[in-house]
Scaffold this motif. Structure first.
Motif, PDB file in Angstrom:
ATOM      1  N   ALA B 405      58.343  20.680  -5.330  1.00 35.61           N
ATOM      2  CA  ALA B 405      58.361  21.790  -6.395  1.00 35.61           C
ATOM      3  C   ALA B 405      59.408  21.445  -7.324  1.00 35.61           C
ATOM      4  O   ALA B 405      59.168  21.668  -8.767  1.00 35.61           O
ATOM      5  N   ARG B 406      60.679  21.267  -7.088  1.00 33.97           N
ATOM      6  CA  ARG B 406      61.616  21.061  -7.955  1.00 33.97           C
ATOM      7  C   ARG B 406      61.379  19.608  -8.880  1.00 33.97           C
ATOM      8  O   ARG B 406      61.630  19.753 -10.121  1.00 33.97           O
ATOM      9  N   GLN B 407      60.728  18.647  -8.109  1.00 36.68           N
ATOM     10  CA  GLN B 407      60.408  17.489  -8.937  1.00 36.68           C
ATOM     11  C   GLN B 407      59.538  17.686  -9.987  1.00 36.68           C
ATOM     12  O   GLN B 407      59.807  17.405 -11.197  1.00 36.68           O
ATOM     13  N   VAL B 408      58.342  18.433  -9.742  1.00 35.24           N
ATOM     14  CA  VAL B 408      57.334  18.742 -11.004  1.00 35.24           C
ATOM     15  C   VAL B 408      57.944  19.779 -11.781  1.00 35.24           C
ATOM     16  O   VAL B 408      57.603  19.552 -13.003  1.00 35.24           O
ATOM     17  N   TRP B 409      58.633  20.454 -11.332  1.00 36.45           N
ATOM     18  CA  TRP B 409      59.400  21.574 -12.526  1.00 36.45           C
ATOM     19  C   TRP B 409      60.057  20.484 -13.404  1.00 36.45           C
ATOM     20  O   TRP B 409      60.105  20.973 -14.673  1.00 36.45           O
ATOM     21  N   GLU B 410      60.924  19.836 -12.872  1.00 41.72           N
ATOM     22  CA  GLU B 410      62.009  19.041 -13.790  1.00 41.72           C
ATOM     23  C   GLU B 410      61.042  17.973 -14.769  1.00 41.72           C
ATOM     24  O   GLU B 410      61.449  17.699 -15.855  1.00 41.72           O
ATOM     25  N   ALA B 411      59.854  17.567 -14.258  1.00 41.48           N
ATOM     26  CA  ALA B 411      59.350  16.783 -14.904  1.00 41.48           C
ATOM     27  C   ALA B 411      58.818  17.084 -16.249  1.00 41.48           C
ATOM     28  O   ALA B 411      58.454  16.398 -17.267  1.00 41.48           O
ATOM     29  N   LEU B 412      58.437  18.395 -16.446  1.00 41.62           N
ATOM     30  CA  LEU B 412      57.588  19.024 -17.430  1.00 41.62           C
ATOM     31  C   LEU B 412      58.522  18.786 -18.742  1.00 41.62           C
ATOM     32  O   LEU B 412      58.119  18.549 -19.605  1.00 41.62           O
ATOM     33  N   PRO B 413      59.839  19.526 -18.672  1.00 40.93           N
ATOM     34  CA  PRO B 413      60.411  19.589 -19.819  1.00 40.93           C
ATOM     35  C   PRO B 413      60.983  18.093 -20.400  1.00 40.93           C
ATOM     36  O   PRO B 413      61.166  17.972 -21.309  1.00 40.93           O
ATOM     37  N   ALA B 414      60.835  17.235 -19.505  1.00 43.09           N
ATOM     38  CA  ALA B 414      61.290  15.751 -19.663  1.00 43.09           C
ATOM     39  C   ALA B 414      59.920  15.007 -20.268  1.00 43.09           C
ATOM     40  O   ALA B 414      60.076  13.949 -20.712  1.00 43.09           O
ATOM     41  N   SER B 415      58.904  15.714 -20.287  1.00 40.17           N
ATOM     42  CA  SER B 415      57.621  14.934 -20.452  1.00 40.17           C
ATOM     43  C   SER B 415      57.426  14.813 -22.083  1.00 40.17           C
ATOM     44  O   SER B 415      58.164  15.656 -22.969  1.00 40.17           O
ATOM     45  N   ARG B 416      56.775  13.890 -22.491  1.00 39.13           N
ATOM     46  CA  ARG B 416      56.573  13.611 -24.000  1.00 39.13           C
ATOM     47  C   ARG B 416      56.022  14.746 -24.692  1.00 39.13           C
ATOM     48  O   ARG B 416      56.457  15.140 -25.940  1.00 39.13           O
ATOM     49  N   PRO B 721      31.518  20.624 -20.471  1.00 36.43           N
ATOM     50  CA  PRO B 721      32.390  19.898 -21.321  1.00 36.43           C
ATOM     51  C   PRO B 721      31.580  18.477 -21.566  1.00 36.43           C
ATOM     52  O   PRO B 721      31.085  17.595 -20.798  1.00 36.43           O
ATOM     53  N   THR B 722      31.578  18.074 -22.759  1.00 32.26           N
ATOM     54  CA  THR B 722      31.119  16.720 -23.397  1.00 32.26           C
ATOM     55  C   THR B 722      32.340  16.079 -23.754  1.00 32.26           C
ATOM     56  O   THR B 722      33.245  16.390 -23.619  1.00 32.26           O
ATOM     57  N   ILE B 723      32.008  14.681 -24.041  1.00 35.65           N
ATOM     58  CA  ILE B 723      33.213  13.699 -24.435  1.00 35.65           C
ATOM     59  C   ILE B 723      33.836  14.559 -25.425  1.00 35.65           C
ATOM     60  O   ILE B 723      35.008  14.201 -25.827  1.00 35.65           O
ATOM     61  N   ALA B 724      32.963  15.352 -26.293  1.00 35.59           N
ATOM     62  CA  ALA B 724      33.693  15.835 -27.744  1.00 35.59           C
ATOM     63  C   ALA B 724      34.692  16.776 -27.101  1.00 35.59           C
ATOM     64  O   ALA B 724      35.703  16.974 -27.842  1.00 35.59           O
ATOM     65  N   GLU B 725      34.559  17.415 -25.979  1.00 37.14           N
ATOM     66  CA  GLU B 725      35.744  18.361 -25.420  1.00 37.14           C
ATOM     67  C   GLU B 725      36.970  17.477 -24.809  1.00 37.14           C
ATOM     68  O   GLU B 725      38.065  18.087 -24.878  1.00 37.14           O
ATOM     69  N   GLN B 726      36.722  16.260 -24.872  1.00 38.39           N
ATOM     70  CA  GLN B 726      37.511  15.607 -23.975  1.00 38.39           C
ATOM     71  C   GLN B 726      38.457  14.580 -24.704  1.00 38.39           C
ATOM     72  O   GLN B 726      38.768  13.382 -24.105  1.00 38.39           O
ATOM     73  N   ARG B 727      38.257  14.770 -26.033  1.00 35.51           N
ATOM     74  CA  ARG B 727      38.917  13.703 -26.899  1.00 35.51           C
ATOM     75  C   ARG B 727      40.499  13.821 -26.854  1.00 35.51           C
ATOM     76  O   ARG B 727      41.176  12.722 -27.315  1.00 35.51           O
ATOM     77  N   GLY B 728      41.003  14.758 -26.212  1.00 36.38           N
ATOM     78  CA  GLY B 728      42.590  14.981 -26.303  1.00 36.38           C
ATOM     79  C   GLY B 728      43.071  13.959 -25.120  1.00 36.38           C
ATOM     80  O   GLY B 728      42.471  13.337 -24.517  1.00 36.38           O
ATOM     81  N   ARG B 729      44.348  13.899 -25.317  1.00 38.19           N
ATOM     82  CA  ARG B 729      45.189  12.923 -24.389  1.00 38.19           C
ATOM     83  C   ARG B 729      45.308  13.603 -23.143  1.00 38.19           C
ATOM     84  O   ARG B 729      45.729  14.685 -23.145  1.00 38.19           O
ATOM     85  N   VAL B 730      45.235  12.999 -22.003  1.00 35.19           N
ATOM     86  CA  VAL B 730      45.748  13.190 -20.648  1.00 35.19           C
ATOM     87  C   VAL B 730      46.696  12.354 -20.227  1.00 35.19           C
ATOM     88  O   VAL B 730      46.302  11.005 -20.019  1.00 35.19           O
ATOM     89  N   GLU B 731      48.038  12.745 -19.706  1.00 33.37           N
ATOM     90  CA  GLU B 731      49.002  11.901 -19.380  1.00 33.37           C
ATOM     91  C   GLU B 731      49.239  12.365 -17.957  1.00 33.37           C
ATOM     92  O   GLU B 731      49.593  13.699 -17.433  1.00 33.37           O
ATOM     93  N   VAL B 732      49.173  11.466 -16.947  1.00 38.78           N
ATOM     94  CA  VAL B 732      49.364  11.818 -15.462  1.00 38.78           C
ATOM     95  C   VAL B 732      50.726  11.079 -14.944  1.00 38.78           C
ATOM     96  O   VAL B 732      50.757  10.005 -15.004  1.00 38.78           O
ATOM     97  N   LEU B 733      51.568  11.950 -14.430  1.00 32.33           N
ATOM     98  CA  LEU B 733      52.694  11.494 -13.914  1.00 32.33           C
ATOM     99  C   LEU B 733      52.858  11.494 -12.300  1.00 32.33           C
ATOM    100  O   LEU B 733      53.161  12.693 -11.909  1.00 32.33           O
ATOM    101  N   PRO B 734      52.642  10.649 -11.744  1.00 29.08           N
ATOM    102  CA  PRO B 734      52.765  10.773 -10.037  1.00 29.08           C
ATOM    103  C   PRO B 734      54.121  10.752  -9.658  1.00 29.08           C
ATOM    104  O   PRO B 734      54.873   9.905 -10.203  1.00 29.08           O
ATOM    105  N   ILE B 735      54.571  11.494  -9.083  1.00 25.92           N
ATOM    106  CA  ILE B 735      55.918  11.893  -8.277  1.00 25.92           C
ATOM    107  C   ILE B 735      55.689  11.229  -6.767  1.00 25.92           C
ATOM    108  O   ILE B 735      55.072  12.180  -6.113  1.00 25.92           O
ATOM    109  N   GLU B 736      56.062  10.084  -6.432  1.00 29.15           N
ATOM    110  CA  GLU B 736      55.733   9.542  -5.086  1.00 29.15           C
ATOM    111  C   GLU B 736      56.508   9.851  -3.951  1.00 29.15           C
ATOM    112  O   GLU B 736      56.187   9.390  -2.925  1.00 29.15           O
ATOM    113  N   GLU B 737      57.943   9.912  -4.397  1.00 31.74           N
ATOM    114  CA  GLU B 737      58.837   9.961  -3.481  1.00 31.74           C
ATOM    115  C   GLU B 737      58.876  11.148  -2.509  1.00 31.74           C
ATOM    116  O   GLU B 737      58.463  12.386  -2.897  1.00 31.74           O
ATOM    117  N   LEU B 738      59.051  10.706  -1.240  1.00 33.29           N
ATOM    118  CA  LEU B 738      58.807  11.912  -0.108  1.00 33.29           C
ATOM    119  C   LEU B 738      60.261  11.834   0.543  1.00 33.29           C
ATOM    120  O   LEU B 738      61.017  10.695   0.457  1.00 33.29           O
TER     121      LEU B 738
END
Lengths: 305, 797
Positions: B405-416, B721-738
């Protein structure tokens, strides 16, 4: 369902007449049992949905030599009825001389459908996305009645009330439903004469997603703009869904001889909402469609300022 | 580090089923045919609710080439199916309750003949009033669809004194959220081939997410032992929960056995829409109160879920929704009342996200509205209320603890994306421009999403478009805490088997299904990375009840986690067995050997000493290892409570075109805390794919019904949705630490991607145009405006 099993199990007979005249004579002979087809994209969606019977005879127009020809002749762009949509929109002459039509065609269905479907079929449906563009371009339709060819202005044809749908033609014995659309003629401005005006086009299709969707609203604008920015001439057309496209004559009148300044935009916006009466659509209200049309037209005009 | 092909290095592998799928060479089960095969079709009710007076099948049966016409009288066993509550008639006896209800089925020499036979079955119906509104269905005077009444399931959860907590609240927001009847829209519609075998058994080639469950249900319908039925169920052209329940299997099985010949059934898209499951439309009313400091005090929830006519997993979906309307936050007091209601609408059932999608849209909407009232950043409000490490789960149950919970909360403000948003806000503040023609209503983050912000964006094309005053930009985010596994109170078995086959292949058998999610690619990658095998050493066996152990279902984001667990358990014993035999054959101490690519290797030099084929031939007994265990569950009584959770934060940037009211998603950021990434390509695919489904849920998809009839009967009006709806960028940040000592490994990621996007988009829309959306898909009419360029007194810029 009809109980004649043998007939049911038979696929439609496919006829391939070699001339427009032969096609129409075949249609006369087959009457309600025969239906013209080329790409078959619209017919197929209709009978798959159970909305239409599979015809007994298909009159395949694609074997008629030259019926898919795209050419410039006597100052007109002539597009044969069986020209495929993708062939039209990527044709150099269409792209250069009728970019409005190329724009409109690129909004029709999806790429694979446009590889099969024809401009004639889209036009003959009366509610195809190309029709507002053809109307704005002041196009004429060339028909063959079995004996001769004759020309009809697209606006005149669209003004006919209660025109039968493509599949209903199977049922109709009305001779008007027996004729064949053979080509579409679009007047082109003389490219060698220096003129004081320049041409301007705009096309919009709005639906419930970005691409490959049925339209809720389509709009096309074709204008001659003078050096002072005033419209020397302008045609504004609208369609969408099952709405038969029409000229927005009041908006045109308001703009003729004027620049698209704020007051004109306000009046046009109001006039468009007044004159456009869309056929009902289960997925959007009339108010939404009227406002969308008025907004899109006003926005295009504003961008011209 | 963002997950993509480049950052994954050599862990980015070509999936074993990829080439066949890309080239079209791979045959799905609905592509199969058999010699002497008949074609089956099902006669379905044309009415949403009617009494069956009489069914006459003689004429259909008399048609030459028609081999069977079956009705309820021909079902030897239980004329019902349903994973959890079998109340869905195979064939209706006296009453039809929706337009997909089956009345009869036929098998004939050709599909056309079968269609003709259907047309010759005469059914006399007496119309009954249609119950289409779940709220009205709950009234006592409503027509009752079942003897037990119209309320299929209720689930309440109350903790603390909610009235007192509201009384103490400084701010309260209340809204009602509505979500659409979303369709799974798998590319491969339901179907299969049903083959009576010479030995009297029946082989069913038809997609499911749990072969052993299908086998049990079919045995019950056919009144045959389970051992007489073999279910072959992979590969599958998409499922998303929609094929977990039986669909065509009862009809195919009954027809094949009645005719003694193979029968093929394959729904066309129209029939798939009509008969298939959809996501439960839910109406969720929430009232939530905070104190002046933003601490959540009171949370009251009422959920009404439209189940359609029969149960399937509607109760379980509702339980999941209840848990997830509480979500990741702590409250002083909560009260949830929920109802799952029978109607004559289409069937609702299991769908990726399992009730979490609807719940989170409402819950996150409340947080955003409260932040607005408090005048603070919505993300900060979440921080103040998030469950901390050590806290229990939503039902106050013990859960496996992580810092997710803490990790993903912190990840958003630090995102591009969020840095871009901050820059845009700073630029807007630095140059408070004169109000333009498109002055937007007050934006909650102190931003003016108009010309100033637009001028701050980079990229000339984008900047040029953004000069148009009717295009408004906004940013929004949501926080996801999503449970995996079936939850407390539902048997949740897991297990697998590894064998050195006689031909030297390492055979990995699991009772899971490959429906496009990349299950076998993940299994292959784990076997390679955990053991040291080469891909070519392996034979992966899934989707065949004759060949696999009981691993439980491929649902609830559980399959990859459970394969990982199973391989963890089997790694030592299986490697030990292989090396022990190799040691004997090679006359070398076991310590000098290790598992390698192609065979057993010298531990030091890596040189291959004994190929697996030779090892198999040398072994006196087959070398095999099997494990059986259960998905970890919380030690509480609360049915459906989860133990393992995945946490996500989702940020989006949208553009609203106020001329049309249409929304475009320009950019997405997903931080996902789910432990180690098993298969980078699969992980990315799940998050991106889930987000794409969420995009449809939010913007375009709804199976619209009118009086129990579908208005959207096909994909030309039901719009994914078609590919036209999905032209935007998608960035995925996995947080792997347990946390150190965590024994559970990778958490589920099959559903989370589909959950968080909708509320983030809704908030971004508010940020852009100042309008709150509480009904999905977003109705463009709500966001449409008369542009300033035509307003009286306006001065177009």
């Amino acid at each position: 369902m009809a109980a004649n099993l043998e007939e049911f199990l038979l696929s439609p007979a496919v006829w391939q007449p070699q001339s427009s005249g032969a096609a129409v004579r075949l249609k006369h002979a087959l009457g309600p049992l025969g239906v013209y087809t080329a790409g078959s994209t619209l017919l197929r969606t209709q009978w798959e949905a159970g909305g239409g019977k599979l015809p007994t005879h298909l009159i395949d127009l694609t074997a008629i030599p030259g019926l898919d020809r795209i050419a410039v002749q006597n100052g007109e762009l002539i597009i044969g009825a069986t020209a495929r949509l993708n062939d039209c929109s990527s044709h150099p002459v269409v792209m250069e001389r009728a970019p409005l039509l190329a724009d409109a065609i690129r909004q029709i269905a999806g790429w694979s459908v446009r590889n099969q479907a024809t401009l004639g079929g889209n036009a003959a449906s009366r509610v195809g996305d190309a029709v507002p563009a053809l109307l704005a371009l002041d196009a004429c339709l060339v028909w063959h009645d079995g004996e001769k060819q004759y020309t009809e202005h697209i606006a005149e044809w669209l003004s006919v009330q209660n025109w039968p749908g493509m599949l209903e033609w199977v049922e109709t014995r009305d001779t008007i439903g027996l004729r064949l659309l053979t080509s579409i003629r679009i007047p082109l401005p003389d490219e060698y004469t220096t003129k004081q005006t320049r041409r301007w086009f705009a096309y919009h299709k709005a639906g419930r997603r970005e691409a490959f969707m049925p339209s809720l609203v389509t709009a096309a604008v074709a204008a001659e703009v003078g050096e002072d920015g005033a419209f020397a001439d302008i045609r504004i057309t609208a369609g969408g869904g099952r709405t038969v496209p029409l000229r927005l004559t009041e908006a045109e009148r308001l703009l003729r001889g004027r620049r698209p300044e704020a007051a004109a935009l306000r009046q046009v916006h109001e006039a468009v909402r007044e004159q456009y009466v869309p056929e009902p659509d289960p997925f959007a209200t009339d108010d939404y469609r009227k406002l969308t049309l008025a907004n899109l037209i006003a926005a295009e005009l504003w961008k011209r300022k | 580090m963002a997950l993509n092909r480049e950052t994954s290095g050599n862990r980015w592998r070509i999936r074993p089923d990829g080439p066949g799928k890309v080239t079209g060479g791979l045959a799905y089960l609905t592509d199969l045919s058999a010699p002497n095969m008949l074609h089956g079709l099902v006669l379905r009710s044309p009415h949403a609710h009617a009494r069956i007076a009489e069914v006459r099948t003689e004429e259909a049966l008399a048609l030459p080439g028609v081999h069977a016409v079956l009705t309820h009288a021909d079902v030897p066993g239980l004329n019902r199916f349903g994973i959890a509550h079998p109340d869905h008639p195979v064939f209706c006896e006296e009453r039809v309750r929706f337009v997909g209800d089956a009345v009869a089925a036929v098998a004939a020499d050709s599909a056309e003949l079968a269609m003709e036979a259907l047309a010759r079955i005469e059914v006399d119906y007496e119309y009954l009033p249609v119950v289409s509104d779940p709220e009205l269905a709950m009234r006592e005077d409503a027509p009752q669809l079942h003897e037990r009444g119209n309320i299929q399931h209720r689930n309440d959860y109350v903790r603390g004194d909610v009235e007192a907590a509201f009384a103490a609240s400084a701010h309260i927001v209340e809204d009602t959220y509505e979500t659409p009847r979303q369709m799974h829209t798998y590319m491969e519609t339901e179907g299969g081939l049903f083959v009576p075998e010479a030995d009297g058994r029946l082989t069913v080639y038809s997609a499911t997410q749990h072969g052993l469950m299908d086998r049990m249900q079919l045995a019950r319908i056919l009144a045959r032992p389970e051992a007489d039925i073999r279910i072959v169920s992979s590969p599958i052209g998409g499922s998303f929960g929609g094929k977990d329940e039986l669909n065509v299997q009862p009809y195919g099985a009954l027809l094949a056995l009645a005719c003694g010949r193979p029968v093929k059934l394959h729904n066309n898209r129209f029939e798939s829409v009509r008969a298939g499951l959809k996501r439960h439309p839910m109406r969720i009313t929430m009232k939530t109160g905070v104190d002046a400091g933003g601490k959540l005090l009171a949370h009251r929830v009422r959920i009404v879920s439209d189940a359609g006519p029969y149960s399937t997993l509607s109760a379980e979906v509702l339980n999941f929704a209840v848990e997830h309307t509480l979500g990741a936050y702590r409250y002083e007091a909560v009260e949830v009342r929920s109802f799952c209601v029978f109607t004559n609408n289409g069937m609702s059932g299991e769908f990726r996200g399992f009730g979490g999608n609807q719940a989170l849209f409402a819950l996150e909407g409340q947080l955003d509205r409260l932040a607005d009232k408090l005048g603070i950043d919505p993300w900060e409000l979440r921080r103040r209320n998030l469950r901390q490490r050590g806290d229990p789960g939503p039902f106050e149950q013990p859960i496996a603890q992580t810092d997710g919970a803490r990790q993903v909360w912190e990840a958003l403000p630090a995102s591009r994306l969020w840095l871009e948003r901050a820059e845009a806000a700073a630029a807007a503040e630095a140059a408070p421009a004169a109000p333009t023609a498109s002055a937007a209503p007050a934006a909650p983050l102190g931003m003016t999403p108009d010309a100033d912000l637009r001028s701050a964006s980079s990229g000339t094309a984008e900047a040029a478009t953004l000069q148009l005053p009717w295009l408004k930009i906004g940013y929004g985010a949501s926080f996801v805490m999503h449970g995996a596994g079936l939850g407390v109170g539902i048997p949740d078995p897991a297990g697998g088997r590894l064998t050195l086959a006689p031909d030297g292949k390492i055979e990995a058998a699991f009772g899971y299904e490959e429906f496009g999610q990349g299950l076998i690619a993940s299994l292959e990658q784990m076997l390679i990375e955990k053991f040291g095998f080469a891909g070519s050493d392996l034979r992966l066996v899934v989707g065949d009840t004759d060949a696999v152990p009981d691993s439980g279902s491929s649902t609830a984001s559980r399959a990859t986690s459970m394969m990982w667990q199973a391989l963890e358990r089997m790694r030592e014993p299986f490697a030990h067995s292989l090396l022990q035999v190799a040691s004997r054959v090679l006359v070398l101490p076991k310590e000098r050997l290790r598992i390698g690519e192609g065979g057993v290797c010298d531990a030091a030099s890596g040189e291959r000493l004994l190929a697996y084929r030779e090892l198999a031939q040398s072994a006196a007994e087959p070398i095999a290892c099997e494990t059986s265990f259960s998905y970890p569950a919380s030690p509480v009584e609360r049915v459906g409570a989860h133990y393992l959770y995945t946490y996500c934060s989702v940020g989006v940037k949208v553009e609203v075109n106020t001329l049309t009211g249409r929304v475009r998603v320009l950019d997405q950021f997903h931080a996902v805390a789910a432990g180690p990434v098993v298969n980078p390509q699969g992980f990315l695919g799940q998050i991106e794919g889930g987000a794409s489904m969420a995009l449809g849920f939010t913007l375009t998809e709804d199976a619209v019904m009118n009086s129990g009839m579908y208005l959207t009967r096909n994909l030309d009006s039901y719009l994914v949705p078609t590919i036209a709806e999905q032209r935007g960028r998608v960035e995925v940040l996995p947080i792997e630490e347990l946390p150190d000592g965590d024994a559970h490994g990778p958490r589920g990621i099959g559903e989370v991607g589909s959950v968080g996007l909708a509320p983030a988009i809704a908030q971004a829309v508010f940020n852009a145009v100042g309008k709150r959306v509480s009904k999905l898909p977003i109705d463009p009419a709500e966001l449409q405006e008369v542009p300033d360029i035509v307003k009286e007194g306006s001065c177009p810029v």
